[in-house]
Write a protein that holds these residues in place. Structure first.
Motif, PDB file in Angstrom:
ATOM      1  N   THR A  11       0.693  -1.130  -0.018  1.00 51.52           N
ATOM      2  CA  THR A  11       0.210   0.084  -0.121  1.00 51.52           C
ATOM      3  C   THR A  11       0.780   1.189   0.064  1.00 51.52           C
ATOM      4  OG1 THR A  11      -1.675  -1.416   1.086  1.00 51.52           O
ATOM      5  CG2 THR A  11      -1.865   1.157   1.290  1.00 51.52           C
ATOM      6  N   VAL A  12       1.913   1.274   0.766  1.00 50.40           N
ATOM      7  CA  VAL A  12       2.986   2.474   0.864  1.00 50.40           C
ATOM      8  C   VAL A  12       3.632   2.548  -0.662  1.00 50.40           C
ATOM      9  CG1 VAL A  12       5.068   3.177   1.870  1.00 50.40           C
ATOM     10  CG2 VAL A  12       3.459   2.029   3.108  1.00 50.40           C
ATOM     11  N   GLN A  13       3.841   1.531  -1.133  1.00 50.33           N
ATOM     12  CA  GLN A  13       4.509   1.610  -2.537  1.00 50.33           C
ATOM     13  C   GLN A  13       3.394   2.316  -3.485  1.00 50.33           C
ATOM     14  OE1 GLN A  13       6.187  -2.245  -3.372  1.00 50.33           O
ATOM     15  NE2 GLN A  13       7.719  -2.027  -1.757  1.00 50.33           N
ATOM     16  N   LEU A  14       2.068   1.730  -3.318  1.00 50.59           N
ATOM     17  CA  LEU A  14       1.049   2.386  -4.406  1.00 50.59           C
ATOM     18  C   LEU A  14       0.884   3.435  -4.207  1.00 50.59           C
ATOM     19  CD1 LEU A  14      -0.964   1.238  -6.628  1.00 50.59           C
ATOM     20  CD2 LEU A  14      -2.633   0.519  -4.514  1.00 50.59           C
ATOM     21  N   ILE A  15       0.817   4.033  -3.058  1.00 54.14           N
ATOM     22  CA  ILE A  15       0.198   5.590  -2.880  1.00 54.14           C
ATOM     23  C   ILE A  15       1.739   6.291  -3.104  1.00 54.14           C
ATOM     24  CG2 ILE A  15      -0.205   7.177  -0.981  1.00 54.14           C
ATOM     25  CD1 ILE A  15      -1.538   5.079   0.383  1.00 54.14           C
ATOM     26  N   SER A  16       2.911   6.009  -2.656  1.00 57.31           N
ATOM     27  CA  SER A  16       4.104   6.764  -3.141  1.00 57.31           C
ATOM     28  C   SER A  16       4.275   6.866  -4.523  1.00 57.31           C
ATOM     29  CB  SER A  16       5.142   5.971  -2.406  1.00 57.31           C
ATOM     30  OG  SER A  16       4.888   5.984  -0.950  1.00 57.31           O
ATOM     31  N   ARG A  17       3.914   5.839  -5.449  1.00 50.55           N
ATOM     32  CA  ARG A  17       4.202   5.881  -6.817  1.00 50.55           C
ATOM     33  C   ARG A  17       3.162   6.489  -7.486  1.00 50.55           C
ATOM     34  NH1 ARG A  17       6.367  -0.541  -7.168  1.00 50.55           N
ATOM     35  NH2 ARG A  17       8.528   0.033  -6.167  1.00 50.55           N
ATOM     36  N   GLN A  18       1.905   6.215  -7.196  1.00 49.66           N
ATOM     37  CA  GLN A  18       0.784   6.743  -8.079  1.00 49.66           C
ATOM     38  C   GLN A  18       0.090   8.048  -7.653  1.00 49.66           C
ATOM     39  OE1 GLN A  18      -1.202   4.058 -10.615  1.00 49.66           O
ATOM     40  NE2 GLN A  18       0.076   2.260 -10.137  1.00 49.66           N
ATOM     41  N   ILE A  19       0.152   8.262  -6.281  1.00 47.77           N
ATOM     42  CA  ILE A  19      -0.864   9.346  -5.664  1.00 47.77           C
ATOM     43  C   ILE A  19      -0.016  10.487  -5.341  1.00 47.77           C
ATOM     44  CG2 ILE A  19      -2.289   9.842  -3.766  1.00 47.77           C
ATOM     45  CD1 ILE A  19      -3.593   7.122  -3.830  1.00 47.77           C
ATOM     46  N   LEU A  20       0.956  10.309  -4.509  1.00 43.84           N
ATOM     47  CA  LEU A  20       1.815  11.526  -3.988  1.00 43.84           C
ATOM     48  C   LEU A  20       2.482  12.314  -5.211  1.00 43.84           C
ATOM     49  CD1 LEU A  20       3.653   9.782  -0.926  1.00 43.84           C
ATOM     50  CD2 LEU A  20       1.430  11.038  -1.178  1.00 43.84           C
ATOM     51  N   PRO A  21       2.845  11.576  -6.294  1.00 38.50           N
ATOM     52  CA  PRO A  21       3.617  12.760  -7.335  1.00 38.50           C
ATOM     53  C   PRO A  21       2.331  13.477  -7.941  1.00 38.50           C
ATOM     54  CG  PRO A  21       4.134  10.241  -7.595  1.00 38.50           C
ATOM     55  CD  PRO A  21       3.299  10.166  -6.554  1.00 38.50           C
ATOM     56  N   ALA A  22       1.388  12.882  -7.946  1.00 35.13           N
ATOM     57  CA  ALA A  22       0.086  13.782  -8.466  1.00 35.13           C
ATOM     58  C   ALA A  22      -0.323  14.609  -7.698  1.00 35.13           C
ATOM     59  CB  ALA A  22      -0.808  12.838  -8.732  1.00 35.13           C
ATOM     60  N   ILE A  23      -0.116  14.800  -6.200  1.00 37.20           N
ATOM     61  CA  ILE A  23      -0.819  15.630  -5.339  1.00 37.20           C
ATOM     62  C   ILE A  23       0.481  15.950  -4.299  1.00 37.20           C
ATOM     63  CG2 ILE A  23      -2.534  15.986  -3.639  1.00 37.20           C
ATOM     64  CD1 ILE A  23      -4.237  13.933  -4.561  1.00 37.20           C
ATOM     65  N   PRO A  24       1.209  16.935  -4.638  1.00 44.48           N
ATOM     66  CA  PRO A  24       2.354  17.212  -4.038  1.00 44.48           C
ATOM     67  C   PRO A  24       2.192  17.514  -2.465  1.00 44.48           C
ATOM     68  CG  PRO A  24       2.321  18.565  -5.981  1.00 44.48           C
ATOM     69  CD  PRO A  24       1.018  17.763  -5.789  1.00 44.48           C
ATOM     70  N   ALA A  25       1.006  18.146  -2.124  1.00 43.70           N
ATOM     71  CA  ALA A  25       0.865  18.431  -0.650  1.00 43.70           C
ATOM     72  C   ALA A  25       0.304  17.450   0.141  1.00 43.70           C
ATOM     73  CB  ALA A  25      -0.660  19.599  -0.727  1.00 43.70           C
ATOM     74  N   ALA A  26       0.016  16.125  -0.506  1.00 42.05           N
ATOM     75  CA  ALA A  26      -0.518  14.994   0.316  1.00 42.05           C
ATOM     76  C   ALA A  26       0.833  14.471   1.056  1.00 42.05           C
ATOM     77  CB  ALA A  26      -0.926  13.790  -0.730  1.00 42.05           C
ATOM     78  N   ARG A  27       0.247  13.985   2.327  1.00 43.18           N
ATOM     79  CA  ARG A  27       1.177  13.614   3.323  1.00 43.18           C
ATOM     80  C   ARG A  27       0.588  12.186   3.937  1.00 43.18           C
ATOM     81  NH1 ARG A  27       3.588  16.789   0.956  1.00 43.18           N
ATOM     82  NH2 ARG A  27       4.569  18.609   1.909  1.00 43.18           N
ATOM     83  N   LEU A  28       1.617  11.034   3.630  1.00 44.63           N
ATOM     84  CA  LEU A  28       1.272   9.576   4.176  1.00 44.63           C
ATOM     85  C   LEU A  28       2.051   9.449   5.483  1.00 44.63           C
ATOM     86  CD1 LEU A  28      -0.034   6.890   3.522  1.00 44.63           C
ATOM     87  CD2 LEU A  28       2.300   6.495   2.395  1.00 44.63           C
ATOM     88  N   ILE A  29       1.143   9.167   6.314  1.00 47.68           N
ATOM     89  CA  ILE A  29       1.560   8.842   7.812  1.00 47.68           C
ATOM     90  C   ILE A  29       1.170   7.118   8.014  1.00 47.68           C
ATOM     91  CG2 ILE A  29       1.646   9.335  10.190  1.00 47.68           C
ATOM     92  CD1 ILE A  29      -0.202  11.681   8.056  1.00 47.68           C
ATOM     93  N   ASN A  30       2.443   6.496   8.332  1.00 44.31           N
ATOM     94  CA  ASN A  30       2.004   5.369   8.541  1.00 44.31           C
ATOM     95  C   ASN A  30       2.253   4.822   9.959  1.00 44.31           C
ATOM     96  OD1 ASN A  30       2.122   4.383   5.356  1.00 44.31           O
ATOM     97  ND2 ASN A  30       4.111   5.116   5.596  1.00 44.31           N
ATOM     98  N   GLY A  31       1.513   3.831  10.325  1.00 42.01           N
ATOM     99  CA  GLY A  31       1.333   3.216  11.752  1.00 42.01           C
ATOM    100  C   GLY A  31       1.132   4.067  12.770  1.00 42.01           C
ATOM    101  N   LEU A  32      -0.227   4.744  12.382  1.00 41.93           N
ATOM    102  CA  LEU A  32      -0.667   5.342  13.592  1.00 41.93           C
ATOM    103  C   LEU A  32      -1.351   4.723  14.728  1.00 41.93           C
ATOM    104  CD1 LEU A  32      -2.712   8.505  11.535  1.00 41.93           C
ATOM    105  CD2 LEU A  32      -1.004   8.705  13.156  1.00 41.93           C
ATOM    106  N   GLN A  33      -1.456   4.883  15.955  1.00 39.67           N
ATOM    107  CA  GLN A  33      -2.023   4.353  17.021  1.00 39.67           C
ATOM    108  C   GLN A  33      -3.432   4.885  16.895  1.00 39.67           C
ATOM    109  OE1 GLN A  33       0.518   5.262  20.347  1.00 39.67           O
ATOM    110  NE2 GLN A  33       1.016   3.175  20.510  1.00 39.67           N
ATOM    111  N   SER A  34      -4.524   3.761  16.864  1.00 37.88           N
ATOM    112  CA  SER A  34      -6.033   4.337  16.941  1.00 37.88           C
ATOM    113  C   SER A  34      -6.359   5.014  18.034  1.00 37.88           C
ATOM    114  CB  SER A  34      -6.720   2.979  16.822  1.00 37.88           C
ATOM    115  OG  SER A  34      -8.088   3.492  17.023  1.00 37.88           O
ATOM    116  N   PRO A  35      -6.933   6.324  18.087  1.00 36.11           N
ATOM    117  CA  PRO A  35      -7.439   6.940  19.168  1.00 36.11           C
ATOM    118  C   PRO A  35      -8.863   6.235  19.679  1.00 36.11           C
ATOM    119  CG  PRO A  35      -8.302   8.173  17.130  1.00 36.11           C
ATOM    120  CD  PRO A  35      -7.485   6.942  16.843  1.00 36.11           C
ATOM    121  N   ALA A  36      -9.427   5.325  19.081  1.00 37.60           N
ATOM    122  CA  ALA A  36     -10.758   4.785  19.389  1.00 37.60           C
ATOM    123  C   ALA A  36     -10.449   3.623  20.175  1.00 37.60           C
ATOM    124  CB  ALA A  36     -11.267   4.349  18.306  1.00 37.60           C
ATOM    125  N   ASP A  37      -9.419   2.600  20.064  1.00 40.19           N
ATOM    126  CA  ASP A  37      -9.074   1.459  20.946  1.00 40.19           C
ATOM    127  C   ASP A  37      -7.752   1.326  20.751  1.00 40.19           C
ATOM    128  OD1 ASP A  37      -8.267   0.610  18.131  1.00 40.19           O
ATOM    129  OD2 ASP A  37     -10.562  -0.201  17.901  1.00 40.19           O
TER     130      ASP A  37
END
Length: 315
Positions: free
Chosen positions: A158-184
């Motif tokens: 998923t990281v590779q897919l977003i990095s290669r096909q989405i981030l170059p098209a949207i320069p302001a997009a920021r991908l954060i991996n491994g967040l702890q859920s605030p719900a549980d």
């Protein structure tokens, strides 16, 4: 300055990446300024003390960061921006009015809100500018004993897919991996922020074939397959970030890497836009996220306060 209007980091004029040493130094300076014996305000001094006691204790700081509480909902709004109140049962939406200026597009260069000031201004940003400029933050990490390798593999896809096909098209997009859920006590595989829209993304790896998603249940060959439980996390994140439009996405990868497999049939298509979570294959994720993020207000905006809060929530 009250707790309701400023985070502990802002009270001590610290970035969220501050070390223990920097916290101690900042506390001493803030305490001298705010101490009533030196002409300061007692209420402000109490806030300074509370901020220090929270941030200097590793466990209390971690709990504070996980709660995403070191920011005030709405502070990320741009000057001159107007946020429409969401209708009952709907997600938050935002419209930005910029008279006499062309509409920003997702492909435009990033604009930081608030802008980073000259170092001599004396204002300490929540995160360093070089950190805010990165498009990818964090990596999938080993969690648990069983299935860790498979989990990392699908998350890396998923990281590779977003990095290669989405981030170059949207320069302001920021991908954060491994967040702890605030719900549980669970984790959010990926969060993708652009402007005033936030996508929470879970990853699965399933055999090729035909699947069906009706908005609540994923089935294959008459059998129900439980997708990542994102709906309650999306709702919690929407509560925490009312200025954003938060959605959930589950991407299903095929073993051979074909982005168009598996095939996922969406029932109740007329209601699809109101689903809390979308279930898609790789191609559907790229197409859907580009549309979701790119059609938002000011999609070329890097929302610095929100990004800072998310980064402090990484495991």
């Amino acid at each position: 300055m009250t707790q309701g209007s400023s985070s502990h980091y802002q009270v001590l004029r610290l970035p969220v990446t501050a070390t223990d040493k920097e916290i101690k130094v900042a506390y001493r300076k803030a305490a001298r300024r705010a101490h009533p014996d030196h002409g300061g305000d007692a209420a402000v001094f109490r806030q300074v003390t509370l901020a220090y006691e929270t941030l200097i204790d590793p466990k209390r700081r971690a709990a504070y960061d996980r709660s995403y509480a070191h920011g005030t909902p709405g502070t990320a709004a741009t000057e001159g921006a107007h946020f429409d109140a969401p209708a009952a049962g709907s997600r938050a939406s935002a419209t930005v009015h910029r008279p006499n200026t062309p509409r920003n597009t997702a492909g435009d260069p990033p604009v930081y809100v608030p802008p980073f000031e000259h170092p001599e201004s004396g204002n300490v940003p929540l995160i360093p500018e070089e950190l805010a400029a990165r498009q990818v933050h964090g990596v999938p990490r080993k969690r648990g004993i069983f299935g860790a390798e498979a989990r990392i593999q699908r998350e890396m896809r998923t990281v590779q897919l977003i990095s290669r096909q989405i981030l170059p098209a949207i320069p302001a997009a920021r991908l954060i991996n491994g967040l702890q859920s605030p719900a549980d006590n669970s984790h959010i595989d990926h969060a993708l922020l652009s402007g005033y829209r936030l996508a929470l993304i879970g990853s699965m790896l399933l055999p090729k074939g035909a699947y069906a998603w009706n908005g609540t249940t994923l089935t294959h060959g008459g059998r129900a397959i439980a997708p990542p439980q994102l709906a309650h996390i999306v709702r919690r994140m929407q509560d925490i970030f009312p200025e954003l439009n938060v959605t959930g996405w589950t991407v299903i990868h095929s073993p051979d890497g074909n982005l168009h497999e598996p095939v996922i049939d969406h029932h109740r298509r007329s209601h699809r836009g109101h689903e809390t979570v979308q279930v898609v294959n790789g191609a559907g994720l790229v197409r859907g996220l580009k549309e979701f993020l790119g059609s938002g207000p000011a999609p070329n905006t890097v929302n610095v306060p929100v990004l800072a809060r998310l980064l402090r929530g990484m495991h």
